[in-house]
Design a protein around this motif. Structure first.
Motif, PDB file in Angstrom:
ATOM      1  N   LYS A  15       7.667   1.875  18.897  1.00  0.00           N
ATOM      2  CA  LYS A  15       6.261   2.055  18.506  1.00  0.00           C
ATOM      3  C   LYS A  15       6.123   2.212  17.002  1.00  0.00           C
ATOM      4  N   ASP A  16       6.995   3.004  16.392  1.00  0.00           N
ATOM      5  CA  ASP A  16       6.916   3.230  14.947  1.00  0.00           C
ATOM      6  C   ASP A  16       7.278   1.970  14.163  1.00  0.00           C
ATOM      7  N   MET A  17       8.257   1.193  14.654  1.00  0.00           N
ATOM      8  CA  MET A  17       8.622  -0.040  13.958  1.00  0.00           C
ATOM      9  C   MET A  17       7.482  -1.042  14.031  1.00  0.00           C
ATOM     10  N   ASN A  18       6.857  -1.152  15.185  1.00  0.00           N
ATOM     11  CA  ASN A  18       5.729  -2.078  15.312  1.00  0.00           C
ATOM     12  C   ASN A  18       4.559  -1.667  14.418  1.00  0.00           C
ATOM     13  N   ALA A  19       4.324  -0.368  14.313  1.00  0.00           N
ATOM     14  CA  ALA A  19       3.240   0.110  13.447  1.00  0.00           C
ATOM     15  C   ALA A  19       3.480  -0.301  12.005  1.00  0.00           C
ATOM     16  N   GLU A  20       4.736  -0.304  11.576  1.00  0.00           N
ATOM     17  CA  GLU A  20       5.055  -0.739  10.210  1.00  0.00           C
ATOM     18  C   GLU A  20       4.708  -2.215  10.030  1.00  0.00           C
ATOM     19  N   PHE A  21       5.008  -3.033  11.036  1.00  0.00           N
ATOM     20  CA  PHE A  21       4.697  -4.458  10.967  1.00  0.00           C
ATOM     21  C   PHE A  21       3.190  -4.712  11.019  1.00  0.00           C
ATOM     22  N   TRP A  22       2.494  -4.031  11.921  1.00  0.00           N
ATOM     23  CA  TRP A  22       1.084  -4.323  12.195  1.00  0.00           C
ATOM     24  C   TRP A  22       0.155  -3.697  11.158  1.00  0.00           C
ATOM     25  N   ASP A  23       0.416  -2.453  10.791  1.00  0.00           N
ATOM     26  CA  ASP A  23      -0.521  -1.710   9.938  1.00  0.00           C
ATOM     27  C   ASP A  23      -0.166  -1.727   8.458  1.00  0.00           C
ATOM     28  N   ASN A  24       1.106  -1.957   8.117  1.00  0.00           N
ATOM     29  CA  ASN A  24       1.541  -1.807   6.729  1.00  0.00           C
ATOM     30  C   ASN A  24       2.038  -3.107   6.118  1.00  0.00           C
ATOM     31  N   LEU A  25       1.476  -4.216   6.559  1.00  0.00           N
ATOM     32  CA  LEU A  25       1.887  -5.524   6.042  1.00  0.00           C
ATOM     33  C   LEU A  25       1.753  -5.592   4.522  1.00  0.00           C
ATOM     34  N   ASP A  26       0.710  -4.988   3.987  1.00  0.00           N
ATOM     35  CA  ASP A  26       0.436  -5.072   2.547  1.00  0.00           C
ATOM     36  C   ASP A  26       1.535  -4.442   1.685  1.00  0.00           C
ATOM     37  N   ARG A  27       2.363  -3.587   2.289  1.00  0.00           N
ATOM     38  CA  ARG A  27       3.402  -2.892   1.517  1.00  0.00           C
ATOM     39  C   ARG A  27       4.782  -3.528   1.661  1.00  0.00           C
ATOM     40  N   ASN A  28       4.889  -4.566   2.467  1.00  0.00           N
ATOM     41  CA  ASN A  28       6.215  -5.137   2.745  1.00  0.00           C
ATOM     42  C   ASN A  28       6.944  -5.612   1.495  1.00  0.00           C
ATOM     43  N   HIS A  29       6.190  -6.113   0.506  1.00  0.00           N
ATOM     44  CA  HIS A  29       6.834  -6.640  -0.699  1.00  0.00           C
ATOM     45  C   HIS A  29       7.513  -5.542  -1.516  1.00  0.00           C
ATOM     46  N   GLU A  30       7.159  -4.286  -1.262  1.00  0.00           N
ATOM     47  CA  GLU A  30       7.728  -3.183  -2.017  1.00  0.00           C
ATOM     48  C   GLU A  30       9.197  -2.955  -1.686  1.00  0.00           C
ATOM     49  N   TRP A  31       9.617  -3.365  -0.486  1.00  0.00           N
ATOM     50  CA  TRP A  31      10.998  -3.101  -0.076  1.00  0.00           C
ATOM     51  C   TRP A  31      11.743  -4.337   0.435  1.00  0.00           C
ATOM     52  N   ASN A  32      11.028  -5.440   0.690  1.00  0.00           N
ATOM     53  CA  ASN A  32      11.677  -6.654   1.182  1.00  0.00           C
ATOM     54  C   ASN A  32      11.663  -7.700   0.073  1.00  0.00           C
ATOM     55  N   ASP A  33      12.814  -7.968  -0.528  1.00  0.00           N
ATOM     56  CA  ASP A  33      12.842  -8.874  -1.670  1.00  0.00           C
ATOM     57  C   ASP A  33      12.678 -10.342  -1.278  1.00  0.00           C
ATOM     58  N   ASN A  34      12.548 -10.642   0.010  1.00  0.00           N
ATOM     59  CA  ASN A  34      12.176 -11.985   0.438  1.00  0.00           C
ATOM     60  C   ASN A  34      10.687 -12.250   0.218  1.00  0.00           C
ATOM     61  N   ILE A  35       9.900 -11.184   0.055  1.00  0.00           N
ATOM     62  CA  ILE A  35       8.444 -11.289   0.066  1.00  0.00           C
ATOM     63  C   ILE A  35       7.867 -11.062  -1.330  1.00  0.00           C
ATOM     64  N   ARG A  36       7.028 -11.979  -1.786  1.00  0.00           N
ATOM     65  CA  ARG A  36       6.291 -11.796  -3.040  1.00  0.00           C
ATOM     66  C   ARG A  36       5.014 -11.005  -2.801  1.00  0.00           C
ATOM     67  N   GLN A  37       4.280 -11.384  -1.770  1.00  0.00           N
ATOM     68  CA  GLN A  37       3.076 -10.646  -1.379  1.00  0.00           C
ATOM     69  C   GLN A  37       2.766 -10.952   0.076  1.00  0.00           C
ATOM     70  N   ALA A  38       2.158  -9.992   0.749  1.00  0.00           N
ATOM     71  CA  ALA A  38       1.692 -10.183   2.119  1.00  0.00           C
ATOM     72  C   ALA A  38       0.484  -9.278   2.315  1.00  0.00           C
ATOM     73  N   ARG A  39      -0.552  -9.795   2.935  1.00  0.00           N
ATOM     74  CA  ARG A  39      -1.748  -8.982   3.128  1.00  0.00           C
ATOM     75  C   ARG A  39      -2.516  -9.442   4.356  1.00  0.00           C
ATOM     76  N   ARG A  40      -3.083  -8.488   5.041  1.00  0.00           N
ATOM     77  CA  ARG A  40      -4.024  -8.801   6.112  1.00  0.00           C
ATOM     78  C   ARG A  40      -5.337  -9.217   5.458  1.00  0.00           C
ATOM     79  N   VAL A  41      -5.817 -10.404   5.771  1.00  0.00           N
ATOM     80  CA  VAL A  41      -7.073 -10.891   5.192  1.00  0.00           C
ATOM     81  C   VAL A  41      -8.261 -10.326   5.959  1.00  0.00           C
TER      82      VAL A  41
END
Length: 260
Positions: free
Chosen positions: A103-129
């Motif tokens: 549940k907690d891992m899914n919440a990170e994917f679903w609710d915190n997409l905008d912060r993924n670039h802060e810790w995943n160096d594969n990502i430049r930016q990601a945001r829920r539109v």
């Protein structure tokens, strides 16, 4: 068997006008597209379609054990990546164990997409539109250069379902050229499907999960498919290693401060 149903219903507003509302019924949950998002009916439909596709993949008899047409692509001590060639392209499927709950891992994917670039160096930016309903949205994502793959961007519809204790997210590319045109610095890829599934780890269901990830994408641009196939497995492994490290070293101490 999970069933997907699309219907158009209508309701009468306070002004006496009829408003068309689209409904998706899948995985035991029925959702309606609010009238204020009627212009995103195609996006809502794509979200439902890709969730059906995701459930079909996860329910294939050879998927869990990676038998049949699945072949080993690459692995690390903690992550294993398999692949299978289908008519739409090569499907990559990864699996690892992560030390936070499903549940907690899914919440990170679903609710915190905008912060993924802060810790995943594969990502430049990601945001829920825009969130279209409680369990559907669409997002914009841009990658950094990964191995020989230059920056790609994706605009995709996304759906979420919780089924039998598993948390499932599924995404597929959409086109909204007037709202979000293609970026100049990246090539817009076509995401046939991506699926993330987190389910409780039987050894510690309250604090650990098994994470599955499936992806099939056409990267577009000037790249031969054979070259892409050689590196996509390693790129997927790298992405899953980033997720696992962030969850284990950052999220776990924050979520469960009393645990080692």
């Amino acid at each position: 068997m999970y069933r997907l149903l699309f219907v158009l219903t209508c309701k009468v507003s306070s002004h006496g006008t009829r408003e068309m509302v689209k409904t998706i019924a899948i995985g035991g949950l029925e959702e309606h597209l609010p009238a204020e998002h009627a212009q995103y009916e195609d996006v809502f439909t794509a979200a439902g379609d890709v969730m059906k596709h995701a459930l079909d993949i996860l329910n294939e008899p050879d998927y869990e054990e990676k038998k049949g047409g699945w072949k080993l692509d690459c692995s690390s001590p903690d992550v294993t990546i398999h692949y299978m060639d289908k008519s739409s392209g090569r499907y990559f499927a990864g699996r690892c164990k992560i030390k936070i709950s499903a549940k907690d891992m899914n919440a990170e994917f679903w609710d915190n997409l905008d912060r993924n670039h802060e810790w995943n160096d594969n990502i430049r930016q990601a945001r829920r539109v825009k969130k279209l309903s409680a369990n559907t949205d669409y997002f914009h994502y841009t990658s950094n250069d990964v191995f020989i793959i230059k920056s790609r961007e994706v605009l995709a519809a996304r759906a979420f379902r919780e089924i039998n204790g598993s948390y499932i997210l599924a995404s597929r590319s959409i086109a909204l050229p007037k709202e979000i045109p293609e970026s100049k610095g990246s090539v817009r890829a076509h995401l046939h499907i991506s699926v993330s599934r987190t389910r409780p780890d039987p050894e510690d269901p309250a604090h650990s999960c098994i994470y599955d990830y499936v992806i099939c994408t056409d990267l577009k641009g000037m790249m031969f498919r054979s070259a892409v196939n050689q590196v996509m497995g390693r790129a997927t492994l790298k992405d899953m290693e980033n997720i696992r490290q962030h969850a284990n070293t950052v999220l776990r101490p924050k979520l469960y401060p009393g645990l080692q």
